[in-house]
Write a protein that holds these residues in place. Structure first.
Motif, PDB file in Angstrom:
ATOM      1  N   ASP A   1      10.062   5.863  -9.742  1.00 48.52           N
ATOM      2  CA  ASP A   1       9.823   4.537 -10.316  1.00 48.52           C
ATOM      3  C   ASP A   1       9.664   3.540  -9.167  1.00 48.52           C
ATOM      4  OD1 ASP A   1       9.476   2.611 -12.249  1.00 48.52           O
ATOM      5  OD2 ASP A   1      11.501   2.761 -13.074  1.00 48.52           O
ATOM      6  N   VAL A   2       9.295   2.338  -9.513  1.00 43.95           N
ATOM      7  CA  VAL A   2       9.201   1.252  -8.529  1.00 43.95           C
ATOM      8  C   VAL A   2      10.447   0.380  -8.654  1.00 43.95           C
ATOM      9  CG1 VAL A   2       6.690   1.248  -8.446  1.00 43.95           C
ATOM     10  CG2 VAL A   2       7.853  -0.150 -10.154  1.00 43.95           C
ATOM     11  N   PRO A   3      10.797  -0.349  -7.608  1.00 50.02           N
ATOM     12  CA  PRO A   3      11.976  -1.216  -7.704  1.00 50.02           C
ATOM     13  C   PRO A   3      11.725  -2.347  -8.695  1.00 50.02           C
ATOM     14  CG  PRO A   3      10.837  -1.579  -5.628  1.00 50.02           C
ATOM     15  CD  PRO A   3      10.161  -0.428  -6.295  1.00 50.02           C
ATOM     16  N   PRO A   4      12.760  -2.814  -9.361  1.00 54.52           N
ATOM     17  CA  PRO A   4      12.582  -3.896 -10.335  1.00 54.52           C
ATOM     18  C   PRO A   4      12.232  -5.228  -9.663  1.00 54.52           C
ATOM     19  CG  PRO A   4      14.903  -3.283 -10.158  1.00 54.52           C
ATOM     20  CD  PRO A   4      14.138  -2.328  -9.304  1.00 54.52           C
ATOM     21  N   VAL A   5      11.557  -6.075 -10.416  1.00 56.53           N
ATOM     22  CA  VAL A   5      11.259  -7.428  -9.953  1.00 56.53           C
ATOM     23  C   VAL A   5      12.576  -8.107  -9.580  1.00 56.53           C
ATOM     24  CG1 VAL A   5      10.411  -9.693 -10.692  1.00 56.53           C
ATOM     25  CG2 VAL A   5       9.144  -7.630 -11.303  1.00 56.53           C
TER      26      VAL A   5
ATOM     27  N   GLU B   1       0.832  -1.192   0.000  1.00 61.47           N
ATOM     28  CA  GLU B   1       0.000   0.000   0.000  1.00 61.47           C
ATOM     29  C   GLU B   1       0.876   1.256   0.000  1.00 61.47           C
ATOM     30  OE1 GLU B   1      -3.739  -1.879   2.494  1.00 61.47           O
ATOM     31  OE2 GLU B   1      -2.367  -0.536   3.547  1.00 61.47           O
ATOM     32  N   GLU B   2       0.325   2.338  -0.505  1.00 58.92           N
ATOM     33  CA  GLU B   2       0.932   3.666  -0.481  1.00 58.92           C
ATOM     34  C   GLU B   2       2.322   3.728  -1.114  1.00 58.92           C
ATOM     35  OE1 GLU B   2       0.202   6.081   2.987  1.00 58.92           O
ATOM     36  OE2 GLU B   2      -1.153   4.545   3.763  1.00 58.92           O
ATOM     37  N   VAL B   3       2.513   2.984  -2.174  1.00 56.55           N
ATOM     38  CA  VAL B   3       3.806   2.945  -2.855  1.00 56.55           C
ATOM     39  C   VAL B   3       4.227   4.337  -3.332  1.00 56.55           C
ATOM     40  CG1 VAL B   3       5.027   2.008  -4.877  1.00 56.55           C
ATOM     41  CG2 VAL B   3       3.527   0.530  -3.511  1.00 56.55           C
ATOM     42  N   ALA B   4       3.295   5.107  -3.869  1.00 60.72           N
ATOM     43  CA  ALA B   4       3.624   6.433  -4.407  1.00 60.72           C
ATOM     44  C   ALA B   4       4.036   7.426  -3.329  1.00 60.72           C
ATOM     45  CB  ALA B   4       2.435   6.994  -5.187  1.00 60.72           C
ATOM     46  N   ARG B   5       3.721   7.139  -2.071  1.00 58.87           N
ATOM     47  CA  ARG B   5       4.041   8.058  -0.969  1.00 58.87           C
ATOM     48  C   ARG B   5       5.322   7.672  -0.239  1.00 58.87           C
ATOM     49  NH1 ARG B   5      -0.914   8.967   2.737  1.00 58.87           N
ATOM     50  NH2 ARG B   5       0.450  10.628   3.400  1.00 58.87           N
ATOM     51  N   CYS B   6       5.958   6.604  -0.666  1.00 62.97           N
ATOM     52  CA  CYS B   6       7.148   6.111   0.036  1.00 62.97           C
ATOM     53  C   CYS B   6       8.441   6.613  -0.599  1.00 62.97           C
ATOM     54  CB  CYS B   6       7.130   4.583   0.080  1.00 62.97           C
ATOM     55  SG  CYS B   6       5.886   3.956   1.220  1.00 62.97           S
ATOM     56  N   PHE B   7       9.497   6.511   0.184  1.00 63.51           N
ATOM     57  CA  PHE B   7      10.824   7.025  -0.178  1.00 63.51           C
ATOM     58  C   PHE B   7      11.257   6.602  -1.582  1.00 63.51           C
ATOM     59  CE2 PHE B   7      15.383   6.668  -0.528  1.00 63.51           C
ATOM     60  CZ  PHE B   7      15.846   7.868  -0.005  1.00 63.51           C
ATOM     61  N   TYR B   8      11.146   5.307  -1.887  1.00 62.01           N
ATOM     62  CA  TYR B   8      11.685   4.811  -3.152  1.00 62.01           C
ATOM     63  C   TYR B   8      11.050   5.517  -4.341  1.00 62.01           C
ATOM     64  CZ  TYR B   8      13.947   1.584  -6.345  1.00 62.01           C
ATOM     65  OH  TYR B   8      14.743   1.053  -7.329  1.00 62.01           O
ATOM     66  N   PHE B   9       9.726   5.539  -4.389  1.00 62.84           N
ATOM     67  CA  PHE B   9       9.047   6.142  -5.532  1.00 62.84           C
ATOM     68  C   PHE B   9       9.269   7.648  -5.583  1.00 62.84           C
ATOM     69  CE2 PHE B   9       5.550   7.762  -8.088  1.00 62.84           C
ATOM     70  CZ  PHE B   9       5.633   6.924  -9.191  1.00 62.84           C
ATOM     71  N   ILE B  10       9.229   8.305  -4.448  1.00 62.14           N
ATOM     72  CA  ILE B  10       9.440   9.758  -4.406  1.00 62.14           C
ATOM     73  C   ILE B  10      10.829  10.128  -4.920  1.00 62.14           C
ATOM     74  CG2 ILE B  10       9.754  11.718  -2.833  1.00 62.14           C
ATOM     75  CD1 ILE B  10       7.438  10.502  -1.156  1.00 62.14           C
ATOM     76  N   ASN B  11      11.836   9.356  -4.540  1.00 68.71           N
ATOM     77  CA  ASN B  11      13.208   9.705  -4.911  1.00 68.71           C
ATOM     78  C   ASN B  11      13.634   9.230  -6.290  1.00 68.71           C
ATOM     79  OD1 ASN B  11      14.462  11.222  -2.647  1.00 68.71           O
ATOM     80  ND2 ASN B  11      13.612   9.493  -1.533  1.00 68.71           N
ATOM     81  N   TYR B  12      13.070   8.115  -6.764  1.00 70.45           N
ATOM     82  CA  TYR B  12      13.483   7.584  -8.066  1.00 70.45           C
ATOM     83  C   TYR B  12      12.421   7.762  -9.146  1.00 70.45           C
ATOM     84  CZ  TYR B  12      17.082   5.357  -5.217  1.00 70.45           C
ATOM     85  OH  TYR B  12      18.120   5.118  -4.333  1.00 70.45           O
TER      86      TYR B  12
END
Length: 124
Positions: free
Chosen positions: A55-59, A42-53
């Motif tokens: 994008d989402v982490p690769p599979v 949940e809330e992927v768009a609000r987390c550090f990874y997406f905010i800073n990159y």
């Protein structure tokens, strides 16, 4: 009562919980702490990874489960939050407090149309 079942007290276990049940995530008789699981975060768009990159982490990205003081978070091994576990996994907090640790991998990820990440997690 609950969202499933007959709506009567017979839907619930009559077995009384013991301290070991509580440490294992509940009174169901199943060792939830020692069980692997998959979850959509949940809330992927609000987390550090997406905010800073942006994008989402690769599979295949290695992840761990932590408690950030507010929620159960899934992080990269570098400590970058990528999303939060749904509340149905709140029992994991008791497991973490009982010295269980959890690791896994990103099993699916997409950035568009909205950021979405799923993970496969095992106790380690």
């Amino acid at each position: 009562m609950g969202s499933t079942g007959s709506g009567s007290f017979t839907d619930y276990s009559k077995r009384k919980p013991t301290n070991s049940d509580e440490a294992n995530g509940g009174a169901s008789g199943v060792d939830k702490c020692g069980t692997a699981f998959s979850a959509g975060l949940e809330e992927v768009a609000r987390c550090f990874y997406f905010i800073n990159y942006g994008d989402v982490p690769p599979v295949g990205t290695a992840v761990t489960v932590t408690f950030n003081g507010h929620r159960l978070a899934v992080e990269t091994t570098l400590g970058e939050e990528i999303g939060y576990l749904p509340t149905r996994f709140n029992y994991i907090k008791v497991c973490l407090d009982s010295a269980f640790t959890y690791g896994g991998v990103v099993s699916s990820a997409r950035a568009k149309p909205s950021p979405n990440v799923s993970v496969d997690i095992i106790p380690i």
